[in-house]
Write a protein that holds these residues in place. Sequence first.
Motif, PDB file in Angstrom:
ATOM      1  N   GLU A  13      32.862  38.196  36.289  1.00  0.00           N
ATOM      2  CA  GLU A  13      31.836  38.858  37.097  1.00  0.00           C
ATOM      3  C   GLU A  13      32.474  40.048  37.782  1.00  0.00           C
ATOM      4  O   GLU A  13      33.702  40.152  37.860  1.00  0.00           O
ATOM      5  N   ASP A  14      31.685  40.939  38.298  1.00  0.00           N
ATOM      6  CA  ASP A  14      32.167  42.114  39.014  1.00  0.00           C
ATOM      7  C   ASP A  14      32.516  41.723  40.451  1.00  0.00           C
ATOM      8  O   ASP A  14      31.653  41.264  41.199  1.00  0.00           O
ATOM      9  N   ALA A  15      33.772  41.904  40.834  1.00  0.00           N
ATOM     10  CA  ALA A  15      34.245  41.506  42.162  1.00  0.00           C
ATOM     11  C   ALA A  15      33.555  42.289  43.283  1.00  0.00           C
ATOM     12  O   ALA A  15      33.594  41.877  44.442  1.00  0.00           O
ATOM     13  N   ARG A  16      32.912  43.396  42.952  1.00  0.00           N
ATOM     14  CA  ARG A  16      32.189  44.178  43.956  1.00  0.00           C
ATOM     15  C   ARG A  16      30.875  43.530  44.380  1.00  0.00           C
ATOM     16  O   ARG A  16      30.249  43.985  45.332  1.00  0.00           O
ATOM     17  N   HIS A  17      30.485  42.480  43.683  1.00  0.00           N
ATOM     18  CA  HIS A  17      29.203  41.819  43.968  1.00  0.00           C
ATOM     19  C   HIS A  17      29.401  40.314  44.137  1.00  0.00           C
ATOM     20  O   HIS A  17      28.951  39.524  43.292  1.00  0.00           O
ATOM     21  N   SER A  33      44.232  39.681  45.716  1.00  0.00           N
ATOM     22  CA  SER A  33      43.396  40.719  45.132  1.00  0.00           C
ATOM     23  C   SER A  33      44.259  41.741  44.402  1.00  0.00           C
ATOM     24  O   SER A  33      45.117  42.388  45.001  1.00  0.00           O
ATOM     25  N   ASP A  34      44.001  41.891  43.116  1.00  0.00           N
ATOM     26  CA  ASP A  34      44.729  42.840  42.286  1.00  0.00           C
ATOM     27  C   ASP A  34      43.721  43.498  41.352  1.00  0.00           C
ATOM     28  O   ASP A  34      43.640  43.172  40.172  1.00  0.00           O
ATOM     29  N   VAL A  35      42.916  44.397  41.905  1.00  0.00           N
ATOM     30  CA  VAL A  35      41.914  45.110  41.121  1.00  0.00           C
ATOM     31  C   VAL A  35      42.241  46.596  41.148  1.00  0.00           C
ATOM     32  O   VAL A  35      42.587  47.141  42.186  1.00  0.00           O
ATOM     33  N   LEU A  44      38.126  43.540  48.616  1.00  0.00           N
ATOM     34  CA  LEU A  44      38.795  42.412  49.268  1.00  0.00           C
ATOM     35  C   LEU A  44      38.023  41.982  50.513  1.00  0.00           C
ATOM     36  O   LEU A  44      37.786  40.791  50.716  1.00  0.00           O
ATOM     37  N   ALA A  45      37.615  42.929  51.330  1.00  0.00           N
ATOM     38  CA  ALA A  45      36.893  42.606  52.566  1.00  0.00           C
ATOM     39  C   ALA A  45      35.569  41.889  52.276  1.00  0.00           C
ATOM     40  O   ALA A  45      35.216  40.920  52.961  1.00  0.00           O
TER      41      ALA A  45
END
Length: 121
Positions: A13-17, A33-35, A44-45
């Motif tokens: 999934e997209d970590a932004r969502h 977090s390693d994006v 991350l937040a």
Amino acid sequence: MAKKRTNIMPIIEDARHPSKYRMLVGIVDVIFSDVAQPDQARILALNAAYFLKTGGPFVLSIKANCIDSTMPAGKVYDSEVDRLRADLLKPAEMVALDRFKRDRACVVGSYRVPKKQKTSA
């Protein structure tokens, strides 16, 4: 790795969502977090707000060129640390990884660090 370690679950999934996978993940003890994204501190937040326990540690791998290739790496690192602080994340230490990989750094810290209670004597 997820087959060998039962406390790891792959999420495609997209970590932004994080709202899209919130039903799959409970409260976690730590976030790594390693994006390679320009908004990796924000990502991350967001995930910390959804999933990281109060006072929980985080590790953020910063790739300066992915954030802003026109700025010196040190300024990018400082900017990302400032963004973390703005989002209830408390960076404790940052280590430049130039010996191993150019324009990389690692930041460790905690989320929503509880304030110390005043004790009366």
